[in-house]
Design a protein around this motif. Structure first.
Motif, PDB file in Angstrom:
ATOM      1  N   ASP B 104      72.414 -14.438 -21.930  1.00  0.00           N
ATOM      2  CA  ASP B 104      72.311 -13.743 -20.659  1.00  0.00           C
ATOM      3  C   ASP B 104      72.706 -14.717 -19.540  1.00  0.00           C
ATOM      4  N   PRO B 105      73.787 -14.435 -18.803  1.00  0.00           N
ATOM      5  CA  PRO B 105      74.241 -15.401 -17.805  1.00  0.00           C
ATOM      6  C   PRO B 105      73.270 -15.564 -16.632  1.00  0.00           C
ATOM      7  N   ASN B 106      72.339 -14.616 -16.475  1.00  0.00           N
ATOM      8  CA  ASN B 106      71.434 -14.706 -15.330  1.00  0.00           C
ATOM      9  C   ASN B 106      70.252 -15.632 -15.567  1.00  0.00           C
ATOM     10  N   THR B 107      69.979 -15.938 -16.825  1.00  0.00           N
ATOM     11  CA  THR B 107      68.871 -16.855 -17.118  1.00  0.00           C
ATOM     12  C   THR B 107      69.442 -18.097 -17.784  1.00  0.00           C
ATOM     13  N   PRO B 108      68.690 -19.188 -17.748  1.00  0.00           N
ATOM     14  CA  PRO B 108      69.184 -20.379 -18.456  1.00  0.00           C
ATOM     15  C   PRO B 108      69.306 -20.095 -19.952  1.00  0.00           C
ATOM     16  N   THR B 109      70.252 -20.799 -20.594  1.00  0.00           N
ATOM     17  CA  THR B 109      70.550 -20.537 -22.006  1.00  0.00           C
ATOM     18  C   THR B 109      69.308 -20.699 -22.873  1.00  0.00           C
ATOM     19  N   THR B 110      68.450 -21.647 -22.509  1.00  0.00           N
ATOM     20  CA  THR B 110      67.260 -21.883 -23.336  1.00  0.00           C
ATOM     21  C   THR B 110      66.351 -20.663 -23.347  1.00  0.00           C
ATOM     22  N   ALA B 111      66.410 -19.838 -22.290  1.00  0.00           N
ATOM     23  CA  ALA B 111      65.518 -18.682 -22.228  1.00  0.00           C
ATOM     24  C   ALA B 111      65.902 -17.628 -23.251  1.00  0.00           C
ATOM     25  N   SER B 112      67.185 -17.531 -23.570  1.00  0.00           N
ATOM     26  CA  SER B 112      67.568 -16.510 -24.548  1.00  0.00           C
ATOM     27  C   SER B 112      67.573 -17.063 -25.974  1.00  0.00           C
ATOM     28  N   PHE B 113      67.136 -18.306 -26.131  1.00  0.00           N
ATOM     29  CA  PHE B 113      67.203 -18.924 -27.458  1.00  0.00           C
ATOM     30  C   PHE B 113      66.375 -18.167 -28.495  1.00  0.00           C
ATOM     31  N   SER B 114      65.126 -17.818 -28.120  1.00  0.00           N
ATOM     32  CA  SER B 114      64.243 -17.244 -29.134  1.00  0.00           C
ATOM     33  C   SER B 114      64.768 -15.906 -29.638  1.00  0.00           C
ATOM     34  N   GLN B 115      65.503 -15.180 -28.792  1.00  0.00           N
ATOM     35  CA  GLN B 115      66.080 -13.935 -29.274  1.00  0.00           C
ATOM     36  C   GLN B 115      67.275 -14.206 -30.188  1.00  0.00           C
ATOM     37  N   ILE B 116      68.095 -15.154 -29.755  1.00  0.00           N
ATOM     38  CA  ILE B 116      69.323 -15.403 -30.494  1.00  0.00           C
ATOM     39  C   ILE B 116      69.027 -16.060 -31.839  1.00  0.00           C
ATOM     40  N   ALA B 117      67.986 -16.899 -31.875  1.00  0.00           N
ATOM     41  CA  ALA B 117      67.696 -17.628 -33.117  1.00  0.00           C
ATOM     42  C   ALA B 117      67.258 -16.701 -34.241  1.00  0.00           C
ATOM     43  N   LYS B 118      66.871 -15.468 -33.919  1.00  0.00           N
ATOM     44  CA  LYS B 118      66.474 -14.528 -34.978  1.00  0.00           C
ATOM     45  C   LYS B 118      67.655 -13.826 -35.600  1.00  0.00           C
ATOM     46  N   GLU B 119      68.826 -14.210 -35.192  1.00  0.00           N
ATOM     47  CA  GLU B 119      70.058 -13.623 -35.710  1.00  0.00           C
ATOM     48  C   GLU B 119      70.172 -13.881 -37.214  1.00  0.00           C
ATOM     49  N   PRO B 120      70.394 -12.827 -38.019  1.00  0.00           N
ATOM     50  CA  PRO B 120      70.420 -12.996 -39.471  1.00  0.00           C
ATOM     51  C   PRO B 120      71.389 -14.055 -39.967  1.00  0.00           C
ATOM     52  N   LYS B 121      72.573 -14.106 -39.361  1.00  0.00           N
ATOM     53  CA  LYS B 121      73.541 -15.100 -39.831  1.00  0.00           C
ATOM     54  C   LYS B 121      73.035 -16.512 -39.552  1.00  0.00           C
ATOM     55  N   LEU B 122      72.326 -16.677 -38.430  1.00  0.00           N
ATOM     56  CA  LEU B 122      71.772 -18.001 -38.129  1.00  0.00           C
ATOM     57  C   LEU B 122      70.691 -18.360 -39.134  1.00  0.00           C
ATOM     58  N   ILE B 123      69.864 -17.355 -39.514  1.00  0.00           N
ATOM     59  CA  ILE B 123      68.801 -17.632 -40.481  1.00  0.00           C
ATOM     60  C   ILE B 123      69.409 -18.014 -41.821  1.00  0.00           C
ATOM     61  N   GLY B 124      70.450 -17.259 -42.227  1.00  0.00           N
ATOM     62  CA  GLY B 124      71.106 -17.580 -43.493  1.00  0.00           C
ATOM     63  C   GLY B 124      71.625 -19.008 -43.494  1.00  0.00           C
ATOM     64  N   ALA B 125      72.265 -19.387 -42.388  1.00  0.00           N
ATOM     65  CA  ALA B 125      72.809 -20.743 -42.311  1.00  0.00           C
ATOM     66  C   ALA B 125      71.690 -21.774 -42.276  1.00  0.00           C
ATOM     67  N   ALA B 126      70.593 -21.429 -41.570  1.00  0.00           N
ATOM     68  CA  ALA B 126      69.465 -22.364 -41.496  1.00  0.00           C
ATOM     69  C   ALA B 126      68.869 -22.582 -42.881  1.00  0.00           C
TER      70      ALA B 126
END
Lengths: 255, 240
Positions: B104-126
Motif C-alpha cells: 500500500d503506497p500510503n503506508t510504510p512498507t513495513t505496515a503491510s508486511f504482516s499481510q503480505i507475509a501470509k502469501e502462500p508462495k512466500l510460505i512455500g519458499a520459507a
C-alpha cells in the motif's frame, strides 16, 4: 531428563522373555510367507509391548508429559481467558504440537547405545520403526484426548460438532506423532536433544498444521461440513511418513 | 563437469537475459505492472534455479546412500547451499517487485508486511529455506564424517518428500495475490501458459536455463574447493 534405562532393572524384568520371543522368530527361517508375516507381526507386537511395559513401569515419564500438558494449558488460561474461535483453534494446535514433541522425543532418546546394538542383532529395522510408530501413535492419541479435555475445561468450549472435532484431534495427533517419531530417530542418532527436533520438524509440519487448522475451523459451525479433501490429504501424508520411515530408517540404524 | 561449453553458454544466455530482458521493447503493458514486468526474467528464474538445485541435492543424497561415497555427500551439501543463495535472491527480487505492486503506497512498507507475509508462495519458499537451513544445522552439528553424511542425507530426502506436497497444498488453503493463485487454483505461475505473453517467452526460457547453469557452475566450483580442503581425508577423490 530421561536417564539411561539400563539402571532400571525393574523396567526390564521381562527381557529374557523378550529375547526368547524375538530370537526365536529371527532365527527360524520359514518357507511359508504367511507364517513369516505373522512372525513379523509378532516381532512388532513384542517390541510394542516392551515399550508399553516400560511406560507402565516408569510412570514418571508419562506423568511428566501429563504435567507438561496441564501446566501449559493452565498458563494459557492465566494469560488468556476466553479466546475467540480463531485464536482458540490456533492455540489448541500449537499446544498439540509442543505436546507431541515432548511425548515422542524420548522414544528414541531413551534407548541406550548398547541396547540399540542388541535390537540390531535380533530385529529388522522396519519392524523396529513400525513398533515405535505404533507405540507413539497410541501415546499421542491418549495425550491428545487428555489435552483436549483439559483445554476445553479451562478455555471455554466453542465447538459445535464434537464428534468431528474428536476425529480431527485424533487424526492430527497421529500425524504429529508419526512425523516427530522419525525426527526423534534422527535427533537420537545425531546425539542431539529435543530442540533439534523442533528445528527439523517445524518446516515439515507447517502444511499439515495448516490443513488441520482449516479443517478444524469448520467445527464451530453446524452448517459447514468438514472438508473431505483436507482429511484425505492428511491421511496421504501419514502414509507418506510411514513409507519414508520404512525406507530411510535402515540407513539411520546401522552405525 | 569438466566440459567448458556450458559455461560459455551460461555467460551468453545471461548476457542475453540482461540486455534483452532489460532493454528489448517487447513486453506487454499491464496496468499495475508496467515496466516491473521485466522482473519476471530474474525473480521467477531464481525460484526455478532454487528448486532445480534442491532437487539436484536430493539426487546426490540418494546417490550417497546407495554408494556410501563421500563425494556425493559433499555435492549434496554444496547444491543445498547454492540453492539457499538463490532462494534468498528470489526473495530479494520478489521484495522489489512487491514494493511496486502489492504494498500500500500510503503506508510504510513495513505496515503491510504482516499481510503480505501470509502469501502462500512466500510460505512455500520459507518452508523450503527453513528445511535446508535445518539440514545445514543438523549436518554440521555432527562431527563424525560418515555419520554426518548419512544422517544429513536421510533428513534431506525425508524433508524434500514433504516440500513438494507443501508447495501444492498451501496455495489451496490460503487466498493469494500472487499470479497463478486466483480461484483457489494454485499451481505455478510460470508454468501457466495462459498467463505469459508469448513474446516474453523468448527471453524467459533462456533466462531460466542461464540462471540454473550459473547455479550449477557456482556449485561445481564450491565442490572442487571442498574436495581440495578434504583431500587428506580420503585417498582417491575424483578429478573434478
Amino acid at each position: 531428563m530421561y536417564p539411561d534405562s539400563s539402571n532400571h532393572g525393574g523396567g526390564l524384568r521381562n527381557y529374557s522373555k523378550l529375547k526368547y520371543f524375538l530370537g526365536n522368530s529371527f532365527l527360524r527361517i520359514c518357507p511359508n510367507k504367511s507364517i513369516e508375516l505373522s512372525k513379523k507381526m509378532k516381532q512388532i507386537f513384542t517390541l510394542f509391548k516392551k515399550d508399553l511395559l516400560l511406560e507402565i513401569r516408569q510412570q514418571y515419564a508419562f506423568y511428566g508429559v501429563l504435567l507438561y500438558v496441564g501446566a501449559t494449558i493452565f498458563v494459557l488460561y492465566m494469560a488468556i481467558e476466553s479466546p475467540d474461535n480463531r485464536t482458540w483453534i490456533g492455540l489448541f494446535w500449537i499446544i498439540q504440537l509442543f505436546i507431541s514433541i515432548n511425548a515422542v522425543a524420548k522414544s528414541f532418546l531413551q534407548e541406550s547405545r548398547s541396547r540399540m546394538l542388541y535390537y540390531h542383532s535380533i530385529v529388522s529395522p522396519q519392524n523396529f520403526v513400525l513398533a515405535k510408530l505404533l507405540f507413539n501413535s497410541l501415546l499421542m492419541l491418549v495425550m491428545s484426548l487428555l489435552s483436549m479435555v483439559l483445554f476445553s475445561l479451562f478455555l471455554t468450549y466453542p465447538v459445535q460438532k464434537t464428534v468431528a472435532f474428536i476425529g480431527l484431534v485424533f487424526l492430527g495427533g497421529w500425524s504429529l506423532s508419526l512425523v516427530f517419531t522419525f525426527l526423534a530417530a534422527i535427533a537420537a542418532k545425531a546425539q542431539q536433544n529435543a530442540a533439534i527436533m523442533a528445528i527439523l520438524g517445524f518446516p515439515i509440519i507447517i502444511p499439515q498444521l495448516l490443513l488441520l487448522m482449516s479443517a478444524s475451523s469448520t467445527v464451530f459451525n453446524l452448517k459447514v461440513a468438514v472438508p473431505l479433501t483436507n482429511v484425505l490429504m492428511l491421511f496421504a501424508s501419514d502414509v507418506l511418513v510411514i513409507l519414508l520411515s520404512l525406507i530411510l530408517f535402515p540407513f539411520l540404524w546401522k552405525d | 563437469m569438466n566440459k567448458w561449453w556450458w559455461k560459455i553458454l551460461c555467460i551468453i544466455l545471461l548476457l542475453y537475459t540482461l540486455t534483452a530482458g532489460l532493454l528489448w521493447n517487447n513486453v506487454p503493458r499491464v496496468p499495475n505492472l508496467q515496466e516491473t514486468i521485466r522482473n519476471l526474467y530474474f525473480h521467477v528464474c531464481m525460484w526455478f534455479a532454487m528448486m532445480i538445485l534442491f532437487t539436484a541435492s536430493v539426487v546426490q543424497a540418494v546417490k550417497y546412500l546407495r554408494t556410501n561415497d563421500l563425494q556425493y555427500d559433499i555435492r549434496s551439501r554444496e547444491f543445498a547451499v547454492t540453492g539457499i543463495v538463490f532462494g534468498i535472491l528470489g526473495y530479494a527480487t520478489g521484495t522489489i517487485w512487491m514494493s511496486y505492486t502489492w504494498a500500500d503506497p500510503n503506508t510504510p512498507t513495513t505496515a503491510s508486511f504482516s499481510q503480505i507475509a501470509k502469501e502462500p508462495k512466500l510460505i512455500g519458499a520459507a518452508i523450503a529455506l527453513l528445511i535446508y537451513f535445518a539440514y545445514l544445522v543438523l549436518r554440521d552439528s555432527i562431527s563424525d564424517i560418515d555419520k554426518k553424511a548419512r544422517i544429513g542425507a536421510v533428513y534431506n530426502i525425508f524433508a524434500f518428500a514433504f516440500l513438494f506436497p507443501a508447495i501444492w497444498i498451501i496455495p489451496r488453503l490460503l487466498p493469494s495475490l500472487h499470479p497463478g493463485g486466483e480461484g483457489g487454483e494454485g499451481g505455478n505461475p510460470a508454468l501457466n501458459y495462459k498467463d505469459l505473453a508469448p513474446q516474453m517467452r523468448t527471453v524467459f526460457y533462456p533466462a531460466i536455463i542461464g540462471w540454473t547453469l550459473l547455479g550449477v557452475w557456482i556449485t561445481s566450483l564450491k565442490v572442487r574447493m571442498r574436495f581440495l580442503k578434504e583431500k587428506n581425508l580420503i585417498e582417491q577423490w575424483p578429478e573434478k
